[in-house]
Design an enzyme around this catalytic site. Structure first.
Site, PDB file in Angstrom:
ATOM      1  N   ALA A   1      51.346 -19.736 -34.747  1.00  0.00           N
ATOM      2  CA  ALA A   1      51.719 -18.729 -33.756  1.00  0.00           C
ATOM      3  C   ALA A   1      51.230 -19.032 -32.351  1.00  0.00           C
ATOM      4  O   ALA A   1      51.905 -18.684 -31.382  1.00  0.00           O
ATOM      5  CB  ALA A   1      51.203 -17.358 -34.192  1.00  0.00           C
TER       6      ALA A   1
ATOM      7  N   ASP B   1      44.873 -22.632 -42.349  1.00  0.00           N
ATOM      8  CA  ASP B   1      45.783 -23.768 -42.305  1.00  0.00           C
ATOM      9  C   ASP B   1      47.144 -23.339 -42.846  1.00  0.00           C
ATOM     10  O   ASP B   1      47.231 -22.770 -43.939  1.00  0.00           O
ATOM     11  CB  ASP B   1      45.239 -24.934 -43.128  1.00  0.00           C
ATOM     12  CG  ASP B   1      44.082 -25.621 -42.434  1.00  0.00           C
ATOM     13  OD1 ASP B   1      43.938 -25.418 -41.221  1.00  0.00           O
ATOM     14  OD2 ASP B   1      43.332 -26.350 -43.105  1.00  0.00           O
TER      15      ASP B   1
ATOM     16  N   ASP C   1      47.309 -18.975 -37.193  1.00  0.00           N
ATOM     17  CA  ASP C   1      47.053 -20.250 -36.543  1.00  0.00           C
ATOM     18  C   ASP C   1      45.820 -20.866 -37.173  1.00  0.00           C
ATOM     19  O   ASP C   1      44.869 -20.162 -37.546  1.00  0.00           O
ATOM     20  CB  ASP C   1      46.860 -20.086 -35.043  1.00  0.00           C
ATOM     21  CG  ASP C   1      47.087 -21.389 -34.292  1.00  0.00           C
ATOM     22  OD1 ASP C   1      48.243 -21.685 -33.965  1.00  0.00           O
ATOM     23  OD2 ASP C   1      46.101 -22.118 -34.071  1.00  0.00           O
TER      24      ASP C   1
ATOM     25  N   PRO D   1      50.475 -20.408 -28.696  1.00  0.00           N
ATOM     26  CA  PRO D   1      49.739 -19.400 -27.915  1.00  0.00           C
ATOM     27  C   PRO D   1      50.285 -17.990 -27.973  1.00  0.00           C
ATOM     28  O   PRO D   1      49.696 -17.092 -27.392  1.00  0.00           O
ATOM     29  CB  PRO D   1      49.844 -19.951 -26.490  1.00  0.00           C
ATOM     30  CG  PRO D   1      51.138 -20.674 -26.465  1.00  0.00           C
ATOM     31  CD  PRO D   1      51.315 -21.270 -27.831  1.00  0.00           C
ATOM     32  N   GLY D   2      51.440 -17.750 -28.629  1.00  0.00           N
ATOM     33  CA  GLY D   2      51.876 -16.389 -28.891  1.00  0.00           C
ATOM     34  C   GLY D   2      53.133 -15.939 -28.188  1.00  0.00           C
ATOM     35  O   GLY D   2      53.501 -14.768 -28.296  1.00  0.00           O
ATOM     36  N   SER D   3      53.842 -16.822 -27.495  1.00  0.00           N
ATOM     37  CA  SER D   3      55.059 -16.391 -26.794  1.00  0.00           C
ATOM     38  C   SER D   3      56.156 -16.013 -27.786  1.00  0.00           C
ATOM     39  O   SER D   3      56.824 -14.982 -27.617  1.00  0.00           O
ATOM     40  CB  SER D   3      55.536 -17.501 -25.857  1.00  0.00           C
ATOM     41  OG  SER D   3      55.745 -18.711 -26.573  1.00  0.00           O
ATOM     42  N   LYS D   4      56.354 -16.816 -28.818  1.00  0.00           N
ATOM     43  CA  LYS D   4      57.377 -16.491 -29.828  1.00  0.00           C
ATOM     44  C   LYS D   4      56.943 -15.287 -30.649  1.00  0.00           C
ATOM     45  O   LYS D   4      57.779 -14.465 -31.055  1.00  0.00           O
ATOM     46  CB  LYS D   4      57.623 -17.689 -30.744  1.00  0.00           C
ATOM     47  CG  LYS D   4      58.126 -18.934 -30.029  1.00  0.00           C
ATOM     48  CD  LYS D   4      58.352 -20.060 -31.018  1.00  0.00           C
ATOM     49  CE  LYS D   4      58.746 -21.350 -30.315  1.00  0.00           C
ATOM     50  NZ  LYS D   4      57.642 -21.888 -29.484  1.00  0.00           N
TER      51      LYS D   4
ATOM     52  N   CYS E   1      59.431 -29.092 -30.722  1.00  0.00           N
ATOM     53  CA  CYS E   1      59.766 -29.461 -29.338  1.00  0.00           C
ATOM     54  C   CYS E   1      59.856 -30.980 -29.232  1.00  0.00           C
ATOM     55  O   CYS E   1      59.415 -31.574 -28.253  1.00  0.00           O
ATOM     56  CB  CYS E   1      58.741 -28.899 -28.361  1.00  0.00           C
ATOM     57  SG  CYS E   1      57.028 -29.277 -28.757  1.00  0.00           S
TER      58      CYS E   1
END
Length: 671
Positions: A227, A286, A259, A229-232, A363
């Site tokens: 997750a 994990d 995470d 840094p949390g934007s999604k 990405c």
């Protein structure tokens, strides 16, 4: 005595500083000051990273990502008919990869409708029209002053609405320009205020696609496996934060954000705190070992309606915001991450309920990290998973079809082996080697081995050149990549010049590389490719929509996972644990691995000794303890009263204590 001690410590500090200054100057003289007139010629700390990497460009050209071009009239991808079209497509891709990523943001879906319309009007007043601004050169004030750089006047187009993301906008400015330009200060302050209030989230355009593809509903239970840094996660939480029914006061759905890194998990909590939702549950585990929460309907399956697997990747699609990728890119990195990505995807598939959806995204543009993972996931599921096409639900999205076949390319040596070889062949070592060779030539000292073999100086030089070039890139990564044609033979030759070797099957992979390049990295057979239908995956290249590179695949769980699929996951989990303990892994010191191996050998010897009824004296044990292993770690054993040996990790043996001594210690220290 204390003043004398302080004086000694101060003298030690002065001596250390003096030695550091003279470390590379054996004469003891102070180094000459730098010439200010030669600023920027060498070791310029403000020099911008030059985009481009011969190896990366040769890799993707041989993979065939320049074979199709987007036709805006038919809104489809057409195959290139000539090398001129392919070269034009390659140049567009490369120029886009080198350019800076434009900023983008979205208004939260949980924001009240009246407030949302007000925010849109304010946005229109700031960047809704064309505007002329001065773009300050990159690199800081000192670089601008010393190199006499001047601002550049540009016309900036207005912010455009991203049609396939609700309430999202993409600017024609990068984040650094927005932050540094004086004329954009009001807009920058507006962005900061609305972001702190939780109404706006600054997020990359392609990063918004996976939550939209998942399309969660308000009553769903959603898992974000990686997750931070949390934007999604915030994008998912905005949907589930709303009540499912008008009568409900609180949301009934939930988002589990996980995470593996402790610090990133705390950052995740900090980022999501501004949404202020009770539907959030943050875990620190994990991803590949996330516990299975079983469903009541199917006890072997999970309970999550939607699972997002945005797995760790090599990140070559982020070169527009992370230019360091150009210097550090390596084809072997993708192969090394393949096992971790696959194990996370398999765990995500087992956690998804029957009828739910799993979204796999990276990405990266590398098929080893993308299509090969999806293909192995479909192969292991044995029909319980199938790909879903969401292009029709995302108007305006320009996404290329997934690859059905690809090439497995890799370097000869791992990063650690290449680093060791570079240390041996650095400038200092080469200078010493040349001095030694010149000294030998002057003294005419020829070894007996070279006389018997009849090898002359020219042969020795040829051998050294061959050994030096073996496994290294023949062409530096800073060289310009310009293929003469896009024929497969020519592209393979260029990839070979970059130091990349092609493996057509797993049997061709050397034994030393088989832990990194796995069997699942290779493309599926023609029959499997027809069944998998990998073209339903979505590949997003930077020049298609002026974004970063991205990959998205949506899979639906149509049936429970078979026992063979669960067994495959267990095998991959075991292989991953073995890889962490192997010498290929870079996270564990050699001494620790040697001690673990020593314990395993000692346990085997202990079992053999018990079966044969052998017993040795304590003096013999101490002689054995002084012997060393290939890892240069001494063996230490402790013998009990029955003569049985027990390995120890420390250098000192444990001393057996009597009860009258041990019991008070046990009570005192609460052992």
């Amino acid at each position: 005595s204390s003043p004398l001690l302080f004086q000694e410590i101060a003298a030690m500090g002065r001596n250390w500083k003096r030695n550091q200054k003279n470390k590379y100057n054996r004469s003891g003289k102070q180094p000459k000051p730098a010439d200010p007139s030669k600023y920027g010629e060498h070791k310029d700390p403000y020099k911008l990273i030059a985009g481009g990497n011969f190896k990366l460009e040769a890799y993707y050209a041989y993979q065939g990502i320049h074979e199709h071009v987007f036709d805006s009239e038919s809104e489809t991808f057409l195959e290139c008919q000539s090398d001129e079209q392919r070269e034009k497509e390659r140049v567009k891709w490369l120029e886009s990869m080198k350019s800076i990523l434009p900023a983008s943001f979205r208004i939260g879906r949980d924001v009240d409708g009246v407030l949302r319309e007000r925010l849109k009007k304010e946005l229109e007043s700031y960047v809704g029209n064309k505007m002329e601004i001065e773009v300050i050169p990159k690199g800081g004030e000192r670089r601008t002053r010393e190199l006499n750089l001047k601002p550049e006047v540009k016309m900036i187009a207005p912010a455009k609405n991203i049609t396939f993301i609700p309430h999202a906008y993409q600017l024609n400015l990068d984040r650094q320009t927005i932050r540094r330009n004086v004329s954009l200060n009001p807009f920058h302050e507006w962005l900061k205020v609305q972001t702190e209030a939780g109404f706006i989230t600054r997020q990359e355009t392609v990063s918004m696609i996976p939550p939209v593809v998942l399309d969660p509903e308000r009553h769903h239970t959603v898992l974000d496996m990686c997750a931070a840094p949390g934007s999604k996660t915030s994008q998912l939480l905005e949907v589930l934060n709303l009540p499912a029914n008008p009568k409900d006061r609180e949301p009934i759905g939930a988002v589990v954000a996980n995470d593996s890194d402790n610090k990133r998990a705390y950052m995740l909590v900090h980022q999501l705190r501004r949404i202020n939702s009770p539907a959030l549950f943050v875990t620190n585990c994990d991803a590949q070992f996330f516990p299975l929460i079983r469903s009541k309907e199917h006890p072997t399956e999970g309970v999550f309606d939607r699972v997002l697997c945005d797995v760790p990747c090599s990140g070559d699609g982020t070169s527009r915001k992370n230019p360091g990728v150009w210097k550090t890119w390596n084809a072997l990195n993708a192969c090394g991450l393949h096992a971790l990505q696959l194990s996370i995807a398999l765990k995500g598939a087992s956690l998804t309920r029957v009828g739910g959806y799993l979204c796999y995204s990276t990405c990266s543009m590398n098929p080893i990290e993308n299509e090969s993972v999806v293909a192995e996931l479909l192969r292991a599921s044995e029909g319980s998973l199938e790909l879903v096409d969401k292009r029709c639900d995302l108007p305006g999205l320009v996404a290329r079809p997934g690859m059905s076949t690809w090439k497995v390319l890799s370097e000869d040596m791992s990063r650690r082996q290449l680093k060791d070889k570079m240390k041996k062949n650095n400038a200092k070592m080469l200078a010493r080697r040349r001095e030694w060779e010149e000294k030998n030539k002057k003294e005419n000292e020829i070894t007996a081995d070279s006389k018997q073999s009849g090898m002359g100086d020219e042969d020795m030089e040829d051998t050294e050149k061959a050994s030096d070039t073996d496994g290294e890139s023949r062409v530096p990564i800073t060289s310009a990549y310009k293929p003469t044609s896009f024929d497969s033979v020519e592209l393979k030759k260029m990839a070979k010049l970059a130091g990349l070797n092609e493996y057509t099957s797993f049997d061709e992979v050397p034994m030393t590389m088989q832990k990194r390049i796995r069997r699942s990295c290779f493309p599926p057979t023609d029959e499997e490719a027809a069944n998998f239908n990998l073209k339903l995956c979505m590949r997003i290249l930077p020049h298609d929509m002026n974004t970063g590179g991205f990959f998205v695949a949506l899979l639906k769980k149509v049936a429970p996972m078979s026992p063979r699929a669960r067994k495959t996951f267990q095998q991959l989990e075991n292989e991953l644990e073995e890889y962490k303990e192997s010498p290929e892994s870079e996270g564990e010191p050699k001494s620790k691995r040697a001690k673990v191996d020593q314990m395993a050998v000692a346990n085997e010897n202990d079992a053999k000794g018990k079966e044969a009824g052998e017993s040795k004296q304590q003096s013999t044990d101490r002689e054995e303890s002084s012997s060393t292993t290939p890892g240069n770690v001494k063996k230490h054993y402790l013998s009990d009263k029955d003569g049985n040996k027990h390995p120890t990790l420390g250098r000192d043996d444990f001393i057996p204590l009597s009860k009258d001594i041990f019991e008070p210690l046990k009570g005192e220290f609460q052992l």
